[in-house]
Write a protein that holds these residues in place. Structure first.
Motif, PDB file in Angstrom:
ATOM      1  N   GLY A 210      98.711 105.757  36.147  1.00 33.95           N
ATOM      2  CA  GLY A 210      99.775 105.962  35.996  1.00 33.95           C
ATOM      3  C   GLY A 210     100.707 106.147  36.791  1.00 33.95           C
ATOM      4  O   GLY A 210     101.766 106.306  36.926  1.00 33.95           O
ATOM      5  N   VAL A 211     100.548 105.078  37.841  1.00 34.77           N
ATOM      6  CA  VAL A 211     101.704 104.398  38.471  1.00 34.77           C
ATOM      7  C   VAL A 211     102.119 103.472  38.486  1.00 34.77           C
ATOM      8  O   VAL A 211     101.674 102.619  37.782  1.00 34.77           O
ATOM      9  CB  VAL A 211     100.863 104.301  40.140  1.00 34.77           C
ATOM     10  N   GLU A 212     103.373 103.391  38.015  1.00 34.40           N
ATOM     11  CA  GLU A 212     104.230 101.952  37.765  1.00 34.40           C
ATOM     12  C   GLU A 212     104.718 101.730  39.130  1.00 34.40           C
ATOM     13  O   GLU A 212     105.297 102.581  40.006  1.00 34.40           O
ATOM     14  CB  GLU A 212     105.699 102.836  36.967  1.00 34.40           C
ATOM     15  N   LEU A 213     104.628 100.176  39.393  1.00 35.54           N
ATOM     16  CA  LEU A 213     104.723  99.321  40.165  1.00 35.54           C
ATOM     17  C   LEU A 213     106.742  99.149  40.356  1.00 35.54           C
ATOM     18  O   LEU A 213     107.071  99.420  38.516  1.00 35.54           O
ATOM     19  CB  LEU A 213     104.467  98.216  39.836  1.00 35.54           C
ATOM     20  N   LEU A 214     107.703  98.961  41.262  1.00 37.81           N
ATOM     21  CA  LEU A 214     108.841  98.698  41.256  1.00 37.81           C
ATOM     22  C   LEU A 214     109.231  97.492  41.105  1.00 37.81           C
ATOM     23  O   LEU A 214     108.573  95.902  42.318  1.00 37.81           O
ATOM     24  CB  LEU A 214     108.885  99.880  42.765  1.00 37.81           C
ATOM     25  N   ARG A 215     109.866  96.831  40.890  1.00 43.16           N
ATOM     26  CA  ARG A 215     110.493  95.483  41.545  1.00 43.16           C
ATOM     27  C   ARG A 215     111.718  95.068  41.067  1.00 43.16           C
ATOM     28  O   ARG A 215     112.559  96.636  41.738  1.00 43.16           O
ATOM     29  CB  ARG A 215     110.696  94.469  39.622  1.00 43.16           C
ATOM     30  N   TYR A 216     112.221  94.210  42.354  1.00 38.94           N
ATOM     31  CA  TYR A 216     113.262  94.231  43.386  1.00 38.94           C
ATOM     32  C   TYR A 216     113.742  92.825  42.437  1.00 38.94           C
ATOM     33  O   TYR A 216     113.159  91.670  42.648  1.00 38.94           O
ATOM     34  CB  TYR A 216     112.857  94.640  44.875  1.00 38.94           C
ATOM     35  N   ASP A 217     115.236  92.892  43.125  1.00 42.63           N
ATOM     36  CA  ASP A 217     115.894  91.853  42.403  1.00 42.63           C
ATOM     37  C   ASP A 217     115.596  91.151  43.775  1.00 42.63           C
ATOM     38  O   ASP A 217     115.629  91.012  45.591  1.00 42.63           O
ATOM     39  CB  ASP A 217     117.781  91.706  42.077  1.00 42.63           C
ATOM     40  N   GLY A 218     114.992  89.455  43.568  1.00 43.22           N
ATOM     41  CA  GLY A 218     115.459  88.393  44.096  1.00 43.22           C
ATOM     42  C   GLY A 218     113.719  88.378  45.310  1.00 43.22           C
ATOM     43  O   GLY A 218     113.420  87.589  46.068  1.00 43.22           O
ATOM     44  N   MET A 219     113.195  89.486  44.460  1.00 40.21           N
ATOM     45  CA  MET A 219     111.447  89.397  45.319  1.00 40.21           C
ATOM     46  C   MET A 219     110.979  89.267  43.889  1.00 40.21           C
ATOM     47  O   MET A 219     110.297  89.902  42.900  1.00 40.21           O
ATOM     48  CB  MET A 219     111.197  90.784  45.311  1.00 40.21           C
ATOM     49  N   PRO A 220     110.650  87.857  43.597  1.00 38.63           N
ATOM     50  CA  PRO A 220     109.241  87.399  42.331  1.00 38.63           C
ATOM     51  C   PRO A 220     107.844  88.157  42.562  1.00 38.63           C
ATOM     52  O   PRO A 220     107.657  87.772  42.834  1.00 38.63           O
ATOM     53  CB  PRO A 220     109.998  86.370  42.285  1.00 38.63           C
TER      54      PRO A 220
END
Length: 253
Positions: A210-220
């Motif tokens: 149930g862990v949700e991954l994070l996404r960052y702008d500029g990190m495709p």
């Protein structure tokens, strides 16, 4: 006087594959091939690297197995003993508990002696304090939630002392202190990177829990949430996520 860190040992054998497989099975360790041609089979014993190769001048069983004994610290000696029994090579000394400490001496396929150890938490703390091993730390809002997350979700060994501080055991030499801070605000950067041998397996395991991954702008990132840096020559494959207090962590290959 010059000093250094011992980080590996070399075992030579006339059957390196069998020796490699024994260590990998008994200690549930990952294996990597290093070098060209036959090269070395490297067994990762929690940050200590056992390099296994073949040599023309090494044949048969160890003539004096007690001359050099490999010590391996494990979290659970009885569970490790089950895997030793499954290999069917027997023991020099079966597991024994002495004052909260566990000791055993197994025999590997070449007749080398391997001492399996689990020190008590108290003795391990004393040894760490005496050695003044450097460590890092970070804060959390809720220590109970942090202990459950780092122990149950990430599978790390977590100790708690009388003052409510947590010690995360990343490997046998690396510790991170986690301390309570009710008004804690998460940092804007990654506070802990966790190297893994297989990032896809690690990400799949996080998703199952149930862990949700994070996404960052500029990190495709790809559909799984992994930034594939290795194929682009931009560093390791990496995926980010947060603990219950919002501290940013990563798994990276």
């Amino acid at each position: 006087m010059a000093t250094g860190t011992v980080f590996s040992a070399l075992l030579s054998s006339d059957d390196p594959a069998r020796l490699r497989d024994w260590y990998a099975a008994v200690f549930e360790a990952s294996v990597e091939h290093v070098g060209d041609g036959d090269g070395y089979q490297v067994v990762d014993l929690d940050g200590f690297y056992l390099m296994i190769d073949s040599r023309d001048d090494v044949t048969g069983r160890a003539a004096e197995p007690a001359r050099v004994i490999l010590n391996v610290e494990v979290d659970d000696v009885p569970a490790t003993a089950v895997r030793v029994d499954e290999q069917g090579l027997g023991w020099h000394a079966r597991p024994e508990e002495r004052g909260g400490n566990w000791f055993a001496t197994a025999i590997d396929p070449d007749g080398n002696l391997v001492q399996i150890i689990r020190l008590s938490d108290a003795m391990e703390r004393e040894a760490q304090e005496a050695s003044m091993t450097p460590f890092s730390g970070f804060a959390v809002r809720d220590v109970d939630a942090a202990a459950a997350f780092y122990g149950d979700v990430l599978g790390l060994r977590v100790d708690r002392n009388d003052m409510g501080l947590l010690t995360l055991h990343l490997d046998r030499r690396t510790r991170v202190i986690v301390y309570p801070k009710p008004d804690h605000e998460s940092a804007g950067f990654t506070v802990l990177n966790l190297p893994v041998p297989d990032i896809d397996a690690a990400v799949d395991d996080l998703a199952r829990k149930g862990v949700e991954l994070l996404r960052y702008d500029g990190m495709p990132c790809d559909d799984k949430g992994v930034m594939r840096g290795r194929s682009a020559g931009m560093g390791p494959d990496i995926a980010w996520f947060a603990d219950p207090s919002g501290n940013v962590l990563s798994v990276l290959h």
